[in-house]
Design an enzyme around this catalytic site. Structure first.
Site, PDB file in Angstrom:
ATOM      1  N   ARG A 118      -3.665   9.756  -2.522  1.00  0.00           N
ATOM      2  CA  ARG A 118      -2.934   8.643  -1.925  1.00  0.00           C
ATOM      3  C   ARG A 118      -3.590   7.299  -2.221  1.00  0.00           C
ATOM      4  NH1 ARG A 118       0.651  10.998   1.621  1.00  0.00           N
ATOM      5  NH2 ARG A 118       1.275   8.962   2.366  1.00  0.00           N
ATOM      6  N   ASN A 151       0.785  -1.215   0.000  1.00  0.00           N
ATOM      7  CA  ASN A 151       0.000   0.000   0.000  1.00  0.00           C
ATOM      8  C   ASN A 151       0.819   1.267   0.000  1.00  0.00           C
ATOM      9  OD1 ASN A 151      -2.674  -1.357   0.699  1.00  0.00           O
ATOM     10  ND2 ASN A 151      -1.275  -2.116   2.258  1.00  0.00           N
ATOM     11  N   MET A 152       0.301   2.268  -0.680  1.00  0.00           N
ATOM     12  CA  MET A 152       0.762   3.631  -0.451  1.00  0.00           C
ATOM     13  C   MET A 152      -0.198   4.200   0.585  1.00  0.00           C
ATOM     14  SD  MET A 152       1.228   6.726  -3.091  1.00  0.00           S
ATOM     15  CE  MET A 152       0.982   8.411  -2.589  1.00  0.00           C
ATOM     16  N   CYS A 153      -1.394   4.558   0.159  1.00  0.00           N
ATOM     17  CA  CYS A 153      -2.496   4.725   1.086  1.00  0.00           C
ATOM     18  C   CYS A 153      -2.463   5.956   1.980  1.00  0.00           C
ATOM     19  CB  CYS A 153      -2.618   3.523   2.013  1.00  0.00           C
ATOM     20  SG  CYS A 153      -2.505   1.981   1.159  1.00  0.00           S
ATOM     21  N   GLY A 154      -3.683   6.397   2.302  1.00  0.00           N
ATOM     22  CA  GLY A 154      -3.874   7.442   3.289  1.00  0.00           C
ATOM     23  C   GLY A 154      -4.663   6.894   4.451  1.00  0.00           C
TER      24      GLY A 154
END
Lengths: 361, 503
Positions: free
Chosen positions: A41, A11-14
């Site tokens: 994100r 994941n990159m993700c926020g």
């Protein structure tokens, strides 16, 4: 264990989490907006929310949220299993509202459940142990059924899609919780799989995670040798299991659990005063296999509070802010400000330093 | 003499145009390959062992060596070696003795395992810029910790921790006894481990007093012959190791020929001068796992429970179950010695045919201990054929806490793996007690070389870990996710619990 496909979700993700320490309920509209702000994100392939205190009518029952592929075969097996080990007091389809961008791929179902604790011997938390075993059993053995939420008076809502679509799909504004966590996903694997979205939950523990756990193989072996089964095809689930082992079964407070997962460096430990040094030294020796490596920012919630922390060299962002009883933890300050323009005391915790918010009533 | 002679194994020749008759080859060869007749150096190639001492000392690069200069009729089954062994045994009626490790052409599993590195989704860590932790503790660890709050409200640790050995790098030097190797060799190793913050084994030969300054970095061994064992010896070591078996010759004891038992060796081992030192196959007080547990406890009692006790076993078919039994004793670590482990002398049939590879043994033991929830009860030390930092990293990823190296550390002192250790004529001064040969090793320089080797591997391990996005050794240990099998069959992958490349 062998050759079980490891579609590790990366994941990159926020991420964002909020707690009202006075247990005042917040509906889901604010966090939906905050999460949507971090769409840069994500990739529109996964989002999710968890809220605590949402089922006041069933305050003592385990709320089991299950994805069913259909309501025939898998559901029959799950019902049988649950009835064998406890009592289903209420069950229903979780209300959903299809969106142009979000078609129903699974049928989200919920049970309110009371396990027969007398059936478990030799445990100080027999109900939790029984439910944990049932979750592991269903997820590893019953095709077409996935329990993705199993705590008391709380629930996870997640799907593949953009945050606002997932929020509207479940109408999370209809739920009022005193703790919310949310996650905007940028997957690089199993993109369409609803189970791969965050938050991950086991019993009272919920986790949102931005990053990748490079120590996954070691951590997985540790949780499996403690009786857990990794079934979600993602590295994040081990975080929930690690918290369950260290926090619930070993009874460590949150700050020590974080210390086990993201411990100080030996150089720092060597320089500590004797009493502290002894504790940190013992923690690293004992919980070496629980230590998490790799870039990550994580927020974990229970009904008692939330804790956010990053890896030991802070390779992923994390910001905390407060407003009165409310504590926010997020990947981005902007997301917090959308939810609450009047926040104060905005700070960036250091690598491995836990940010803890506990309920006070 | 119906059998006649077998062909030469090596042919040595001197480029007479290059040779300047300095006689270094004559002086250096302890096997008697060279002699001087008049003004000419005469070569007896039949005595050559390919130890390379002459070649490395020749200032003119005038010496060349050729292996197998005479062909046999080629045959896939009846190899030259097979035929010569038969001829040899027909002549002598004896067990064939051999040195160093397994010399058969088994596939090397290490070479079919590849390591992982980070790209994009997780950043690699630069060990030159970020901390990289290789510190390793060997010994029992509690499975959980208990805390209590004291009167001032501070958290205090209740759990008592067992003594652990602290290693700055997970590379130790395995047990090679004084007697099998020379004092200068042991001193070189001792200096190196002391400098590098790690440990060496004394082997089953007692501890010469010259090693006393380094005793805090030694692990003393108690083997079936009990040579050199008294309370003073036990108390000097940082840890104690019970040797049940060894990878080069599982199931049998040891034999130090009387020729190697000089005055000092005899005193250190506490045996008569010039007598053969024969370690029996089993310990005569260990006939079961509970007997072993008793010996572990006895050694702990004798040293007031202050020292970790290791148990070394050869990697045999049932190694995982045996290790699980050891984990249930008071032992702090199990040493697994793979079938490629070196030795000064072993019956060739054992060296080449008994035991299993270390890679499979580590994985099986780690898996079994985790399965039974007792992995924290013992550390796993792997040995037997660790050749470089990649083998080291792979061993740890398969589940080892640390490794012992033996042959590699001797190569750092000049050893060329000629395999004639048991003859006591080692021209490098390693596997010999002849003083003029022993003097060829300067422990200062030797220590430097071995320390360099450990240092280099440590740097390489740091780089490999950083590339894999790991900054502490705990996160590499047992981390099969960071390994993939390349051209390994399904059965082997299953034992190693490793996915194939591409998966």
């Amino acid at each position: 264990m062998y050759l079980q496909k490891q579609f590790l979700v990366v994941n990159m993700c926020g991420i964002i989490g909020v707690i009202d320490r006075g247990r005042s309920g917040m509906d889901g509209s604010g966090i939906k907006e905050a999460l949507s702000l971090m769409n840069e994100r994500g990739s529109g392939e996964g989002a999710g929310y968890v809220a605590y205190g949402i089922y006041p009518d069933y305050p003592d029952y385990y709320a089991l949220h299950v994805f069913y592929d259909n309501l025939v075969e898998p559901k029959k097996k799950v019902d049988e299993l649950l009835e064998k080990w406890g009592r289903i007091v209420q069950q229903e389809e979780i209300p959903t509202y299809e969106r142009p961008g979000l078609r129903k791929k699974h049928i989200p179902w919920r049970y309110f459940y009371k396990p027969h604790k007398d059936l478990v011997v030799g445990s100080s938390t027999p109900e939790d142990d029984l439910v944990k075993t049932l979750v592991m059993d269903i997820n590893s053995r019953i095709d077409g059924a996935l329990v993705f939420s199993s705590g008391v008076n709380m629930g996870v809502f997640k799907a593949a899609g953009w945050p606002e679509d997932v929020a509207d799909f479940y109408r999370i504004q209809d739920y009022k919780g005193y703790i919310w966590l949310a996650h905007n996903r940028y997957p690089t694997n199993t993109p369409g799989w609803w189970g791969g979205a965050h938050p991950f939950n086991l019993l009272d523990w919920s986790v949102v995670h931005n990053g990748e756990i490079t120590s996954y193989g070691t951590n997985r072996q540790y949780v499996e040798s403690n009786g857990y089964k990794c079934t979600m095809f993602t590295d994040t689930e081990v975080v929930a299991y690690l918290f369950d082992i260290l926090g619930r079964r070993h009874g460590l407070p949150e700050d020590l659990v974080v210390k086990a997962l993201a411990p100080p460096f030996w150089d720092e430990i060597d320089a500590m005063p004797e009493r502290q040094r002894k504790i940190d030294h013992a923690m690293r020796l004992t919980y070496g296999a629980a230590q998490m490596n790799g870039p990550f920012a994580i927020v974990v919630a229970t009904s008692q509070g939330i804790v956010g922390f990053t890896d030991r060299i802070k390779l992923r962002p994390l910001v905390a802010a407060e407003n009165g009883n409310k504590l926010y933890i997020s990947s981005e300050e902007a997301a917090i400000r959308v939810m609450d323009p009047d926040v104060q005391n905005i700070r960036m915790p250091r690598a491995g330093e836990p940010v803890i918010g506990r309920v006070i009533v | 003499m119906t059998l006649g002679s077998v062909p030469l194994r090596y042919k040595v020749s001197i480029d007479r145009d290059q040779c300047m008759q300095c006689m270094r080859c004559v002086d250096n060869c302890s096997y008697g390959v060279y002699r001087v007749e008049g003004d000419r150096i005469i070569i007896d190639s039949r005595k050559c062992t390919a130890c390379h001492r002459c070649i490395s000392m020749c200032p003119r690069d005038a010496i060349t060596l050729q292996e197998k200069p005479v062909d046999y009729r080629s045959h896939p089954l009846w190899t030259a070696q097979t035929r010569e062994d038969i001829i040899n045994q027909a002549r002598t009626g004896k067990i064939i003795l051999a040195g160093m490790g397994n010399a058969l052409d088994y596939p090397v599993i290490f070479d079919r395992l590849v390591l992982d590195a980070c790209q994009v989704t997780n950043p690699s860590i630069d060990p030159l810029r970020e901390p990289m932790e290789l510190r390793t503790y060997l010994g029992k660890k509690p499975s959980r910790l208990e805390f209590r709050k004291n009167d001032e409200g501070d958290v205090e640790l209740v759990t008592e921790l067992a003594p652990n050995l602290k290693l700055d790098t997970p590379i130790m030097i395995g047990h090679m006894s004084y007697g099998a190797i020379s004092l200068n060799t042991q001193l070189s190793l001792a200096k190196a481990v002391t400098e590098m913050g790690t440990f060496m084994g004394t082997g089953e030969g007692g501890m010469h007093k010259a090693l006393h300054p380094y005793q805090d970095h030694t692990i003393v061994q108690v083997a079936s012959g009990r040579f050199g064992v008294d309370i003073d010896y036990l108390e000097r070591g940082a840890a104690i190791e019970i040797k049940i078996g060894q990878g080069a010759k599982p199931g049998i004891g040891g034999h130090l020929p009387g020729e190697k038992v000089c005055v000092d060796v005899s005193c250190t081992r506490m045996i008569p001068l010039g007598s053969d030192a024969i370690s029996p196959a089993p310990h005569h007080d260990i006939y079961s796992i509970e007997d072993l547990a008793q010996l572990v406890r006895s050694l702990k009692e004798a040293t007031e429970w202050k020292k970790p006790v290791f148990v070394k076993i050869a990697a045999v078919h049932n190694v995982a179950a045996i290790a699980a039994g050891i984990a249930r004793s008071s032992a702090d670590a199990v040493v697994i010695d793979g079938f490629r482990g070196g030795t000064g002398a072993a019956p060739k049939v054992f060296r080449d045919n008994v035991g299993i590879p270390i890679e499979a043994a580590i994985a099986a033991v780690d898996h079994k201990l985790n399965d039974q929830g007792v992995r924290n009860e013992v550390s796993i030390i792997a040995s037997g054929g660790i050749r470089n930092s990649a083998d080291l990293a792979k061993s740890i990823a398969l589940g080892a806490d640390a490794v012992y190296i033996g042959t590699a550390s001797l190569i750092a002192l000049g050893c060329r793996v000629c395999g004639n250790c048991y003859r006591g004529l080692c021209p490098w001064g390693i596997a010999t007690q002849r003083q003029d040969l022993v003097d060829r090793i300067d422990p200062e320089i030797g220590g430097r070389n071995v320390a360099n080797l450990i240092h280099a591997w440590t740097l390489e391990l740091s780089e490999l870990m950083g590339a894999a996005g790991l900054n502490s050794i705990e996160s590499l240990r047992g981390n099969r996710e960071r390994l993939r099998g390349y051209m390994l069959d399904e059965g082997m992958l299953k034992v190693l619990n490793v996915e194939p490349v591409g998966a």
